[in-house]
Design a protein around this motif. Sequence first.
Motif, PDB file in Angstrom:
ATOM      1  N   ALA A 268      -7.435  14.453  -5.570  1.00  0.00           N
ATOM      2  CA  ALA A 268      -7.160  13.636  -4.390  1.00  0.00           C
ATOM      3  C   ALA A 268      -7.258  12.286  -4.614  1.00  0.00           C
ATOM      4  CB  ALA A 268      -7.649  14.155  -2.947  1.00  0.00           C
ATOM      5  N   ASP A 269      -6.573  11.338  -4.092  1.00  0.00           N
ATOM      6  CA  ASP A 269      -6.975   9.975  -4.322  1.00  0.00           C
ATOM      7  C   ASP A 269      -8.308   9.519  -3.365  1.00  0.00           C
ATOM      8  OD1 ASP A 269      -4.802   8.727  -5.828  1.00  0.00           O
ATOM      9  OD2 ASP A 269      -3.611   9.735  -3.980  1.00  0.00           O
ATOM     10  N   GLU A 270      -8.483  10.127  -2.332  1.00  0.00           N
ATOM     11  CA  GLU A 270      -9.450   9.934  -1.559  1.00  0.00           C
ATOM     12  C   GLU A 270     -10.066  11.645  -0.801  1.00  0.00           C
ATOM     13  OE1 GLU A 270     -11.437   7.458   2.089  1.00  0.00           O
ATOM     14  OE2 GLU A 270      -9.400   6.877   1.259  1.00  0.00           O
TER      15      GLU A 270
ATOM     16  N   ALA B 176      -1.810  22.530  -5.290  1.00  0.00           N
ATOM     17  CA  ALA B 176      -0.227  22.352  -5.399  1.00  0.00           C
ATOM     18  C   ALA B 176       0.170  21.054  -4.298  1.00  0.00           C
ATOM     19  CB  ALA B 176       0.365  23.642  -5.239  1.00  0.00           C
ATOM     20  N   VAL B 177      -0.420  21.194  -3.201  1.00  0.00           N
ATOM     21  CA  VAL B 177      -0.083  20.050  -2.387  1.00  0.00           C
ATOM     22  C   VAL B 177      -0.416  18.540  -2.947  1.00  0.00           C
ATOM     23  CG1 VAL B 177      -0.776  19.110   0.072  1.00  0.00           C
ATOM     24  CG2 VAL B 177      -0.835  21.596  -0.153  1.00  0.00           C
ATOM     25  N   LEU B 178      -1.598  18.350  -3.488  1.00  0.00           N
ATOM     26  CA  LEU B 178      -1.905  17.229  -3.894  1.00  0.00           C
ATOM     27  C   LEU B 178      -0.982  16.581  -5.308  1.00  0.00           C
ATOM     28  CD1 LEU B 178      -5.776  17.538  -3.767  1.00  0.00           C
ATOM     29  CD2 LEU B 178      -4.266  16.666  -2.130  1.00  0.00           C
ATOM     30  N   ALA B 179      -0.813  17.797  -6.053  1.00  0.00           N
ATOM     31  CA  ALA B 179       0.115  17.472  -7.202  1.00  0.00           C
ATOM     32  C   ALA B 179       1.485  16.964  -6.866  1.00  0.00           C
ATOM     33  CB  ALA B 179       0.014  18.673  -8.082  1.00  0.00           C
ATOM     34  N   GLN B 180       2.235  17.947  -5.837  1.00  0.00           N
ATOM     35  CA  GLN B 180       3.476  17.665  -5.377  1.00  0.00           C
ATOM     36  C   GLN B 180       3.558  16.329  -4.633  1.00  0.00           C
ATOM     37  OE1 GLN B 180       4.814  21.473  -3.765  1.00  0.00           O
ATOM     38  NE2 GLN B 180       4.263  22.439  -5.578  1.00  0.00           N
ATOM     39  N   ALA B 181       2.372  16.142  -3.882  1.00  0.00           N
ATOM     40  CA  ALA B 181       2.534  14.605  -3.174  1.00  0.00           C
ATOM     41  C   ALA B 181       2.550  13.414  -4.223  1.00  0.00           C
ATOM     42  CB  ALA B 181       1.332  14.699  -2.204  1.00  0.00           C
TER      43      ALA B 181
ATOM     44  N   MET C  44       0.873  -1.241   0.046  1.00  0.00           N
ATOM     45  CA  MET C  44      -0.012  -0.001  -0.136  1.00  0.00           C
ATOM     46  C   MET C  44       1.047   1.529  -0.102  1.00  0.00           C
ATOM     47  SD  MET C  44      -2.853   1.392   3.028  1.00  0.00           S
ATOM     48  CE  MET C  44      -3.877   0.155   2.518  1.00  0.00           C
ATOM     49  N   LYS C  45       0.458   2.135  -0.954  1.00  0.00           N
ATOM     50  CA  LYS C  45       1.207   3.498  -0.814  1.00  0.00           C
ATOM     51  C   LYS C  45       1.114   4.102   0.419  1.00  0.00           C
ATOM     52  CE  LYS C  45       0.986   4.918  -5.597  1.00  0.00           C
ATOM     53  NZ  LYS C  45       0.350   6.239  -6.489  1.00  0.00           N
ATOM     54  N   PRO C  46       2.233   5.002   0.929  1.00  0.00           N
ATOM     55  CA  PRO C  46       2.076   5.959   1.835  1.00  0.00           C
ATOM     56  C   PRO C  46       1.073   6.760   1.829  1.00  0.00           C
ATOM     57  CG  PRO C  46       4.025   6.385   0.861  1.00  0.00           C
ATOM     58  CD  PRO C  46       3.626   5.079   0.241  1.00  0.00           C
ATOM     59  N   THR C  47       0.453   7.537   2.764  1.00  0.00           N
ATOM     60  CA  THR C  47      -0.667   8.498   2.476  1.00  0.00           C
ATOM     61  C   THR C  47      -0.239   9.580   3.126  1.00  0.00           C
ATOM     62  OG1 THR C  47      -2.346   6.568   2.420  1.00  0.00           O
ATOM     63  CG2 THR C  47      -2.873   8.887   3.083  1.00  0.00           C
ATOM     64  N   LEU C  48      -0.483  10.770   2.539  1.00  0.00           N
ATOM     65  CA  LEU C  48      -0.606  11.957   3.408  1.00  0.00           C
ATOM     66  C   LEU C  48      -1.925  12.616   3.414  1.00  0.00           C
ATOM     67  CD1 LEU C  48       1.492  15.223   2.253  1.00  0.00           C
ATOM     68  CD2 LEU C  48      -0.979  15.555   2.107  1.00  0.00           C
ATOM     69  N   MET C  49      -2.302  13.003   4.504  1.00  0.00           N
ATOM     70  CA  MET C  49      -3.667  13.490   4.836  1.00  0.00           C
ATOM     71  C   MET C  49      -3.517  14.860   5.137  1.00  0.00           C
ATOM     72  SD  MET C  49      -5.899  12.088   8.184  1.00  0.00           S
ATOM     73  CE  MET C  49      -7.291  12.942   8.598  1.00  0.00           C
ATOM     74  N   LEU C  50      -4.319  15.452   4.151  1.00  0.00           N
ATOM     75  CA  LEU C  50      -4.712  16.971   4.218  1.00  0.00           C
ATOM     76  C   LEU C  50      -5.887  17.415   4.933  1.00  0.00           C
ATOM     77  CD1 LEU C  50      -3.329  19.682   3.080  1.00  0.00           C
ATOM     78  CD2 LEU C  50      -4.576  19.480   1.162  1.00  0.00           C
ATOM     79  N   VAL C  51      -5.705  17.962   6.009  1.00  0.00           N
ATOM     80  CA  VAL C  51      -6.761  18.304   7.026  1.00  0.00           C
ATOM     81  C   VAL C  51      -7.403  19.472   6.355  1.00  0.00           C
ATOM     82  CG1 VAL C  51      -7.545  18.662   9.325  1.00  0.00           C
ATOM     83  CG2 VAL C  51      -5.965  16.896   8.655  1.00  0.00           C
TER      84      VAL C  51
ATOM     85  N   ARG D 218      -0.018   8.766  -1.768  1.00  0.00           N
ATOM     86  CA  ARG D 218      -1.311   8.718  -1.867  1.00  0.00           C
ATOM     87  C   ARG D 218      -2.008   9.989  -1.051  1.00  0.00           C
ATOM     88  NH1 ARG D 218      -5.831   6.876   1.215  1.00  0.00           N
ATOM     89  NH2 ARG D 218      -7.387   6.018  -0.109  1.00  0.00           N
ATOM     90  N   THR D 219      -2.865  10.672  -1.621  1.00  0.00           N
ATOM     91  CA  THR D 219      -3.481  11.965  -0.856  1.00  0.00           C
ATOM     92  C   THR D 219      -4.913  11.710  -0.492  1.00  0.00           C
ATOM     93  OG1 THR D 219      -4.213  12.561  -2.813  1.00  0.00           O
ATOM     94  CG2 THR D 219      -1.985  13.470  -2.028  1.00  0.00           C
ATOM     95  N   LEU D 220      -5.140  12.070   0.994  1.00  0.00           N
ATOM     96  CA  LEU D 220      -6.487  11.781   1.478  1.00  0.00           C
ATOM     97  C   LEU D 220      -6.857  13.261   2.067  1.00  0.00           C
ATOM     98  CD1 LEU D 220      -8.940  10.410   2.899  1.00  0.00           C
ATOM     99  CD2 LEU D 220      -7.238   9.714   4.745  1.00  0.00           C
ATOM    100  N   VAL D 221      -7.859  13.836   1.405  1.00  0.00           N
ATOM    101  CA  VAL D 221      -8.411  15.032   2.063  1.00  0.00           C
ATOM    102  C   VAL D 221      -9.522  14.862   2.872  1.00  0.00           C
ATOM    103  CG1 VAL D 221      -9.276  17.009   1.205  1.00  0.00           C
ATOM    104  CG2 VAL D 221      -7.500  16.193  -0.068  1.00  0.00           C
ATOM    105  N   THR D 222      -9.518  15.590   4.017  1.00  0.00           N
ATOM    106  CA  THR D 222     -10.571  15.418   4.905  1.00  0.00           C
ATOM    107  C   THR D 222     -11.159  17.106   4.973  1.00  0.00           C
ATOM    108  OG1 THR D 222      -9.278  15.650   7.127  1.00  0.00           O
ATOM    109  CG2 THR D 222      -9.983  13.309   6.197  1.00  0.00           C
ATOM    110  N   SER D 223     -12.514  17.205   5.120  1.00  0.00           N
ATOM    111  CA  SER D 223     -13.308  18.304   5.444  1.00  0.00           C
ATOM    112  C   SER D 223     -14.714  18.169   5.483  1.00  0.00           C
ATOM    113  CB  SER D 223     -12.907  19.349   4.118  1.00  0.00           C
ATOM    114  OG  SER D 223     -13.279  20.767   4.718  1.00  0.00           O
ATOM    115  N   THR D 224     -15.355  19.303   6.058  1.00  0.00           N
ATOM    116  CA  THR D 224     -16.634  19.036   6.141  1.00  0.00           C
ATOM    117  C   THR D 224     -17.475  18.586   4.809  1.00  0.00           C
ATOM    118  OG1 THR D 224     -16.912  21.653   5.541  1.00  0.00           O
ATOM    119  CG2 THR D 224     -17.008  21.101   7.844  1.00  0.00           C
ATOM    120  N   ALA D 225     -18.517  18.179   4.913  1.00  0.00           N
ATOM    121  CA  ALA D 225     -19.304  17.673   3.685  1.00  0.00           C
ATOM    122  C   ALA D 225     -19.510  18.748   2.664  1.00  0.00           C
ATOM    123  CB  ALA D 225     -20.662  16.933   4.199  1.00  0.00           C
TER     124      ALA D 225
END
Length: 420
Positions: free
Chosen positions: A55-57, A24-29, A1-8, A35-42
């Motif tokens: 983002a990947d997710e 830029a964060v997502l592209a450079q990761a 499994m790829k390592p994940t960067l979580m962007l809060v 792997r990129t995981l973005v979390t925020s409000t719905a």
Amino acid sequence: MKPTLMLVGGARPLLAFSVDLTEAVLAQAAARGVRTLVTSTASDLAAMPSIVASADEAAAVGFTEPGETAEWARRRVAAGEHIVAVLAQLEMAQVAAAETAEAVGAPGNAPEVIRRIRTKDACRAALAAAGFAQPAVRLCASAADAAGFLRETAGPWIVKPRDAMGSTGVSQISSADDLPAALALLPDAGTFLVEEFVSGPEFSVEGIFQRGRPRILAVTAKETVPPPFFVETAHTLPADLPEPRRREIDETVSAALLALGLRSGAFHAEIWLTPTGVVLGEVHSRFGGDWIHKMLEYAIPGIELFGLIIDDLLGLPQTPGPLEPTRGAAVRYLTPPPGQVVTIEGWDEVLAHPAVLHAELSAGPGTDIPPLHRSGDRVGLIVVGARTSTLARELAEELASSVRFVTTSDEAMVKGSAGA
């Protein structure tokens, strides 16, 4: 499994610079195989489709309640997610990102450090205790508290919220008679700060941490409207400073960041240059707003701001060579007088100018332009790049001056003159 960067927190959907930063964060990761995981409000995720698509997710997770994001991430790690880095570019998501990094064992700044710098009076107290020059400040719960502070200190003073941004609720007063109007500008009825006014030119310091040490990328000159408000109207990068002053800024800010306990990610520190030396203002564990990141990218060709941070968090080799500006950049905000817009002239010419890196308008026919009391009252901006920062500042000012906002008050004046 790829390592994940979580962007809060993702981005602030209505702010183009925030979306640009997040992309830029997502592209450079992704360029680093992360792997990129973005979390925020719905609701925010729904309002930023380009971020979700990049983002990947993306997952709907709140970030304003203590521990909420951290607990969610802890469950993901327990289920097999390999979260190796946690970042946030939103001011209001910094604490949640620090809590989350600690919860999943990822590198980052300690949550208590981020809470301290986000609480303006606590940050002032910590800097003063470490021996750095700071204006006197008091946390107040009432007008009586504020009036007591005014009696004990020399004015003028600044009244501002304890936790806000964008110059919201910030104003200068010169006596207790000014307090009621200043308190009426505060965004809520909670506690607030009153502090001594610091006189001197204002700057900000932009940089990143590498291997636990601050690396300053540039000093940015700042322009604001005159008191009683302090809305930022222009930035120039790099600031035109003599080498001794630049060295003094670098040394003072670097020492202050370490004294506060910061060791990771980006930083944006605000300062004044006074006759007695550098006085620190607010300190942030993120890059500055107002398109400063775009200016950095132009002034330091080829730089990957978030790529450098990701490399540091993952323990990857550092980018060799100097990271210093070789060109200049500037941003100028459009701040026309209040009135209802009839038409805007000269904007197409601005957009066509080859030196313009970014330009945007938030006003159009029918828009009511308010008095300039906070950053949200600005109605447009122009970012330019040039061979030197002086040329960039002059060009940005020239282009901003070429844009004319015709308002109903202007039309009334013309009609009045015609009928005289």
